[in-house]
Write an enzyme that holds these catalytic residues in place. Sequence first.
Site, PDB file in Angstrom:
ATOM      1  N   LYS A 215      82.924 -11.282  22.074  1.00 36.05           N
ATOM      2  CA  LYS A 215      82.338 -12.324  21.218  1.00 36.05           C
ATOM      3  C   LYS A 215      82.277 -11.791  19.796  1.00 36.05           C
ATOM      4  O   LYS A 215      81.971 -10.618  19.579  1.00 36.05           O
ATOM      5  CB  LYS A 215      80.929 -12.675  21.716  1.00 36.05           C
ATOM      6  CG  LYS A 215      80.163 -13.613  20.774  1.00 36.05           C
ATOM      7  CD  LYS A 215      78.778 -13.964  21.280  1.00 36.05           C
ATOM      8  CE  LYS A 215      78.060 -14.872  20.278  1.00 36.05           C
ATOM      9  NZ  LYS A 215      76.691 -15.207  20.700  1.00 36.05           N
ATOM     10  N   GLU A 264      65.120 -18.501  14.708  1.00 33.21           N
ATOM     11  CA  GLU A 264      65.430 -17.284  15.473  1.00 33.21           C
ATOM     12  C   GLU A 264      64.534 -16.103  15.108  1.00 33.21           C
ATOM     13  O   GLU A 264      64.655 -15.528  14.021  1.00 33.21           O
ATOM     14  CB  GLU A 264      66.897 -16.909  15.238  1.00 33.21           C
ATOM     15  CG  GLU A 264      67.372 -15.764  16.081  1.00 33.21           C
ATOM     16  CD  GLU A 264      68.839 -15.865  16.448  1.00 33.21           C
ATOM     17  OE1 GLU A 264      69.484 -16.856  16.065  1.00 33.21           O
ATOM     18  OE2 GLU A 264      69.324 -14.953  17.125  1.00 33.21           O
TER      19      GLU A 264
HETATM   20  C1  LIG Z   1      75.272 -17.827  13.269  1.00 29.12           C
HETATM   21  C2  LIG Z   1      74.404 -18.804  13.277  1.00 29.12           C
HETATM   22  O1  LIG Z   1      73.690 -19.200  14.422  1.00 29.12           O
HETATM   23  C3  LIG Z   1      73.562 -18.274  15.492  1.00 29.12           C
HETATM   24  C4  LIG Z   1      72.222 -18.495  16.082  1.00 29.12           C
HETATM   25  C5  LIG Z   1      72.054 -19.526  16.969  1.00 29.12           C
HETATM   26  C6  LIG Z   1      73.193 -20.163  17.561  1.00 29.12           C
HETATM   27  C7  LIG Z   1      74.465 -19.712  17.319  1.00 29.12           C
HETATM   28  C8  LIG Z   1      75.654 -20.366  17.891  1.00 29.12           C
HETATM   29  O2  LIG Z   1      75.510 -21.223  18.822  1.00 29.12           O
HETATM   30  O3  LIG Z   1      76.781 -20.068  17.489  1.00 29.12           O
HETATM   31  C9  LIG Z   1      74.682 -18.500  16.492  1.00 29.12           C
HETATM   32  O4  LIG Z   1      74.794 -17.395  17.369  1.00 29.12           O
HETATM   33  C10 LIG Z   1      74.056 -19.594  12.054  1.00 29.12           C
HETATM   34  O5  LIG Z   1      73.138 -20.445  12.175  1.00 29.12           O
HETATM   35  O6  LIG Z   1      74.662 -19.367  10.994  1.00 29.12           O
END
Ligand SMILES: C=C(O[C@H]1C=CC=C(C(=O)O)[C@@H]1O)C(=O)O
Length: 461
Positions: A215, A264
């Site tokens: 990932k 987060e």
């Molecule tokens: C990288 C981001 O979100 C992260 C945090 C929550 C969900 C995410 C997603 O589903 O891709 C990302 O990992 C952003 O908001 O710029």
Amino acid sequence: MKHNPTPHTTGSAGRQVSGLHFYTETIDAGRLSPLAFFEAGENEFAGRRFYWENRDKTLKLVGIGHAMTLTSDAADGRFADVRAQWQRLCSVLVKEEGDLPPVLFGGFSFDPENHPSDEWKGFPPAYFAVPQFQLAEKGGRTFVSINLVTEGETAAEDFERLRLICESMIHEAQVMERTPAQKPEVSALDELARSDYLEAVGEVTGRIRAGEAEKVVIARSVQLAFDEAATPSSILENLSAEQQESYLFGLESGSKLFFGATPERLVEIRDGQALTACVAGSIRRGKTASEDRELGEGLLHDPKNRSEHQYVVSMIGDVFRSFCEEVRIPAGPRLLKVRDIQHLFTPVEGIPNPDKDLLDFVEALHPTPALGGTPREAALPIIRESERMDRGFYGAPVGWMDSEGNGEFAVAIRSALLEGSGARLYAGGGIVADSVPEEEYEETWVKFRPVLRALGGKLNG
Ligand SMILES: C=C(O[C@H]1C=CC=C(C(=O)O)[C@@H]1O)C(=O)O
Ligand SMILES: [Mg+2]
């Protein structure tokens, strides 16, 4: 508690102890709007302010002015640098019964080895400050502390001067006629390197399929231009009103404000508990309650998003299992719904081992696979090669810690860097083997919404 600090001239052994002194004094300010206090600091302290709301709004913090700035340019040792400077300060702290513990607020850059521009001038790899005036609203009460760091012997006079400034800011915050927060007039929105982003996501998906990583989070940025300069306190006021379920942060440096509304948590240490959250896997909110429910249910059962999420749970679980006792992790994710987006969410808790402090957790966790990737050592170089942008403080830890070891850091996403009549917005997404570039692109638009709305931008759909 009002006290007239006389600098310590003799230590416990009666020997001369001169040098650094750190005093704090807490004033009961009755009811006071944190945002009004932040605004009251505009004239004298613009560029040296901090704003924070935790996710459940049980704590709001405002820092006005810098009693001391703690920075580090070290790529590796920045966390240890900040800890050493803060511990040295706290070792000479004079705090009396009734005084609240002083806080240190600020943040870290995402990747000190990836700084391709001067977009983030004024935000070094670690940028923290002890506020000269510190407001804390908790439990429905407001406290204002004055912090003084001095090497001199004029603490008593310095405090007198600071008390007068504090008194006038409290008075202004209580009586000022606050005009309703205006939103800027957006004159242009420029998607920077849109095609490069789509190409990068396609490329990275290929590299993941080839086994180079499992990932990798790839992000992009867009630039907003306004008819005239936007004011930080208005932007934060909009965001606070519009984002009731997220952390709010605002961190000034020079003419820039880095701000955001993030769902987060990175880590909180509170009363001997360590708390974090795995937030990864996303879908937009529905236009109706039934569509919203369907989209959420689909997210909970979507293999791509579940795999995106599981990488985060595994990594954070590993850190907590090695740093804590009594680690508690639910068997599977639930939905975290905030205004513009819904995520897969797994809370993680534990009791920290005695030798682990808040910065140990921050250093070990950052970046989690929600913002970096898995394995981290493969993902970071791929981000450096593939992203056409400087993440600066986007996606990195931002927050506060106090002199008693408590504190909280959030991951600085759903964020933007405001300067004068322009703002740069940042958003990304977790790329895995079955990511589709166009879908990831749409997901970034959903993630731009909180700051786009607060900045007066047009929201698609
Ligand atoms: C990288 C981001 O979100 C992260 C945090 C929550 C969900 C995410 C997603 O589903 O891709 C990302 O990992 C952003 O908001 O710029
Ligand atoms: Mg995603």
